[in-house]
Enzyme design. Structure first.
Site, mmCIF file in Angstrom:
data_model
loop_
_atom_site.group_PDB
_atom_site.id
_atom_site.type_symbol
_atom_site.label_atom_id
_atom_site.label_comp_id
_atom_site.label_asym_id
_atom_site.label_seq_id
_atom_site.Cartn_x
_atom_site.Cartn_y
_atom_site.Cartn_z
ATOM 1 N N ASP A 192 -14.807 93.211 -46.966
ATOM 2 C CA ASP A 192 -15.019 91.777 -46.802
ATOM 3 C C ASP A 192 -14.087 91.093 -47.794
ATOM 4 O OD1 ASP A 192 -15.878 89.285 -46.063
ATOM 5 O OD2 ASP A 192 -18.024 89.710 -46.240
HETATM 6 C C1 BGC Z 1 -17.138 86.517 -44.684
HETATM 7 C C2 BGC Z 1 -16.695 87.319 -43.484
HETATM 8 C C3 BGC Z 1 -15.472 86.683 -42.875
HETATM 9 C C4 BGC Z 1 -14.399 86.579 -43.943
HETATM 10 C C5 BGC Z 1 -13.131 85.935 -43.430
HETATM 11 C C6 BGC Z 1 -16.015 86.324 -45.667
HETATM 12 O O1 BGC Z 1 -16.390 85.509 -46.725
HETATM 13 O O2 BGC Z 1 -18.203 87.172 -45.323
HETATM 14 O O3 BGC Z 1 -17.722 87.390 -42.535
HETATM 15 O O4 BGC Z 1 -15.031 87.444 -41.781
HETATM 16 O O5 BGC Z 1 -14.882 85.785 -45.028
HETATM 17 O O6 BGC Z 1 -13.313 84.605 -43.144
#
Ligand code: BGC
Length: 705
Positions: A248
């Site tokens: 993530d």
């Molecule tokens: C979120 C993800 C997301 C990523 C990109 C993160 O903060 O937890 O779900 O895909 O950001 O936007």
């Protein structure tokens, strides 16, 4: 976001040589860059809304892969010109109880992703809805792992059928947002395996996602992203995952060497310090170059899969709208109906509530979709030629225009991710009474949104606000005093308290976050063009403090300690309906609950078991007067155990008097339980109780096998 044909040809040429031989020729720096995202792609400064891409390495024939957020559609930027369809959110889709509907949405998102030059959709969200206050509740499907796993698999199958990679996220136990980067989930192995990993397992085994996203949080003392046991031994070793794992979006610095060794292949969004850490780690021996090579091979293999797609024309937003509309209709759950619905279309409606004029089509944060104009409920009434109270309409439309302009002026940054919602409007009793005098029935729409990075609150969110309670009370009182009826539309991102007010209106229809065509779907459902067939995939408790582990969740403001630094999942496997069934605590609306405009009878149930699978079949007959669809669940329990959902399906549209036989195949492995002492899965002993019906507290048929 669109790629040149030359880049793709170069890739095909280089990859023909095989991922391994490409890696053999790469320098250490190229390898390090290959596994670290291309940070310059972040927004701003680009305006296409994508949160990241992989690093292009033209000399090695490796293109940059474009990663976009979902699940409810391709997330673009408000600043750009392009718009993508906003489909219903995960929590909405799960209420369809139909993997066909979800597969169709996945395919439609895939078509649009293709048109926007996206390679991998960062979707679907697959964490378990452990608590109604989870900030990302709308981005997740259910409190149940089988619904989560099967819906996630269906969505990914749809996406990948279009040549777009799916990403099962956030692996694992990311069921709260407060302190999400550091929070340590303290959980027993049985609950981890049977509840929190099970959905991912089903999805990996059944849909073979091209990617999985490792979550920010820790589990039992160590960051998930550093746990080889989870990311390699279980995910790859036990389940056979053969795609790439990406982290993530690194809101917290972790140990790059440990993350790579654990099984992360791609560091997102990517930073130079990670490239440097990998290079120096390989040089000083703290990173095994073989770990790095393996990660590069997996990124190259991913690029190879992504290269194999048809060139797309522009997005077909009309096709998207039709899919979104159908999914919203299939997912709506009728919670109450004393005979008010379906509406005949006669008489004049008074439409109350800001959300009747400003629908919450999608949630906020990474799940926000910048879409074409949303179909509003009041406009859908108008389109059907249904008379509405223009004085009330005028009042709300002026309020919405004014409040929106004000918010846009003052909250530019938040508006970008879909925040904030316009607050509900307080109406005088006099105004409500004059509407009750001249109109024939009322519809009140109440709404909620939520977002990542923060959890929901009890006050004015889980519980209705004072303004909402007053509106509900005043409208019901004024209309009922004149013998007129009131329906409530719930347009909510997550579970809200219903017990204290659900007896006030004559009907309640929960459409969750229905996507951009939600208004039209509401009208079709209210006027009976579509018969509601959704069933809850989460429980609506009577009160927040009835939730299992209610105290083990950040339900107040916190900045350290219990529920912030760590959260104990002491309820174990008793999540959602498992808790309500085992404790006898009555919920407001149970898991699997949902009404219809018709009735169904069940007959001819059969259960056959072999060493490989259990096959259950049942015939469902529409015994009422309206055409409709019926969602059916198959629950299995040991003689002294709690029923657990093992399979589900929905019939096609059944005309009155007609029948359909549904057949469910449950692999023997899905019936096993996890033995913590022996650290292995084992067969249940003794005879099994099989319950058939969507709501396990009210099964239609019970069998013993
Ligand atoms: C979120 C993800 C997301 C990523 C990109 C993160 O903060 O937890 O779900 O895909 O950001 O936007």
């Amino acid at each position: 976001m669109r790629k040149t044909v030359a880049t793709l040809l170069l890739l095909v040429f280089c990859l023909a040589a095989g991922a391994q031989s490409v890696v053999e020729k790469m320098s250490l720096e190229e390898k390090a860059r290959c596994v670290v995202g291309f940070k310059r792609a972040l927004w701003p400064p680009t305006n296409n809304g994508i949160p990241g891409r992989t690093t292009p390495l033209p000399a090695c024939g490796i293109p940059s892969l474009v990663l976009a957020d979902g699940t409810a559609g391709v997330r673009l930027s408000r600043r750009g010109q392009e718009r993508a369809t906003a489909f219903p959110a995960d929590i909405t889709l799960a209420s369809s109880w139909s993997t066909e509907v979800v597969r169709e949405v996945g395919a439609a998102v895939g078509d649009e992703a293709l048109a926007f030059g996206v390679d991998v959709m960062l979707a679907p969200g697959m964490n378990i809805i452990r608590n109604p206050l989870c900030g990302r509740i709308f981005e997740y499907f259910s409190e149940d792992p089988v619904i989560t796993g099967k819906m996630g698999a269906a969505y990914i199958e749809g996406l990948q059928s279009r040549g777009i990679g799916g990403c099962a996220k956030h692996f694992t136990c990311n069921s709260q947002e407060t302190n999400r980067g550091h929070n340590d989930v303290r959980i027993a192995e049985k609950a981890l395996r049977e509840i929190y990993l099970r959905g991912f397992e089903i999805c990996v085994r059944e849909a073979k996602p091209w990617t999985v996203m490792s979550s920010y949080n820790s589990v039992n003392g160590a960051p998930v992203q550093e746990q080889r046991h989870l990311l390699t031994d279980i995910l790859r070793g036990e389940w056979g995952f053969d795609g790439a794992v990406m982290t993530d979006w690194s809101i917290v610095p972790h140990n790059t060497a440990a993350q790579l060794h654990a099984g992360n292949d791609l560091f997102m969004p990517g930073a130079d310090h990670q490239v440097e850490a990998i290079i120096s780690g390989v040089k000083d021996g703290t990173i095994a170059e073989s770990d790095l090579d393996l990660a590069c091979e997996r990124i190259i293999a991913l690029a190879e899969k992504c290269a194999d797609k048809k060139p797309a024309a522009g997005p077909d937003l009309e096709a998207g709208r039709a899919v979104a509309h159908n999914a919203a209709c299939e997912s709506a759950v009728l919670l109450e109906n004393n005979g008010m619905l379906p509406l005949s279309g006669g008489g004049r409606a008074a439409l109350f509530g800001v959300r009747s004029y400003d629908l919450v089509a999608r949630g906020a944060g990474a799940g926000f979709v910048v879409c074409p104009p949303v179909t509003q409920i009041y406009a859908a009434f108008r389109d059907k030629g249904i008379p509405t109270d223009e004085e009330i309409e005028d009042l709300y439309l002026k309020y919405v225009a004014f409040a929106e302009a004000d918010i846009r002026l003052n909250e530019k940054i938040k508006v970008h991710i879909g925040l904030p919602l316009l607050p509900e409007l307080a109406l005088s009793k006099k105004l409500v009474e004059s509407a009750a005098e001249r109109d024939d029935y009322a519809v009140i729409t109440l709404g909620r949104t939520s977002q990542e990075g923060t959890d929901r609150k009890l006050k004015d969110d889980y519980y209705l606000s004072d303004t909402e309670k007053a509106l509900l009370g005043d409208v019901c009182e004024a209309f009922h005093a004149r013998g007129k009826k009131v329906a409530v539309i719930l347009n909510i991102a997550g579970i809200v308290e219903t017990e204290s007010w659900k007896s006030l209106p004559d009907a309640i229809l929960n459409v969750w976050l229905p996507g951009q065509d939600g208004g039209a779907a509401v009208a079709d459902l209210l006027f009976g063009k579509v018969n509601p067939s959704g069933r809850l995939a989460v429980t609506f408790p009577k009160d927040y403090f009835n939730v299992p582990g209610a105290e083990d969740f950040p339900y107040g403001d916190l900045s350290e300690g219990r529920n912030y630094d760590y959260t104990c999942y002491d309820e174990g496997c008793n999540v959602g309906y498992r808790h309500y069934l085992s404790s006898g605590v009555q919920p407001s609306y149970p898991f699997g609950y949902g009404l219809s405009y018709t009735e169904f009878k069940y007959s001819g149930a059969k259960v056959r078991t072999s060493s490989k699978k259990t096959v259950v079949s049942v015939t469902v007959t529409n015994s009422g007067a309206a055409a409709g669809k019926e969602a059916v669940g198959v629950y299995v329990a040991s003689p002294d155990g709690i029923p657990e959902l093992k399979a589900f399906a929905k019939t096609g549209l059944l005309a009155p008097g007609s029948s359909e036989t549904l057949t469910f195949e449950i692999p023997a492995d899905y019936l096993k339980t996890f033995n913590e002492g022996k650290n292995c899965w084992e067969k249940r002993r003794g005879r099994l109780n099989v319950l058939i019906g969507a709501d396990p507290s009210d099964p239609k048929i019970k069998l013993t096998k």
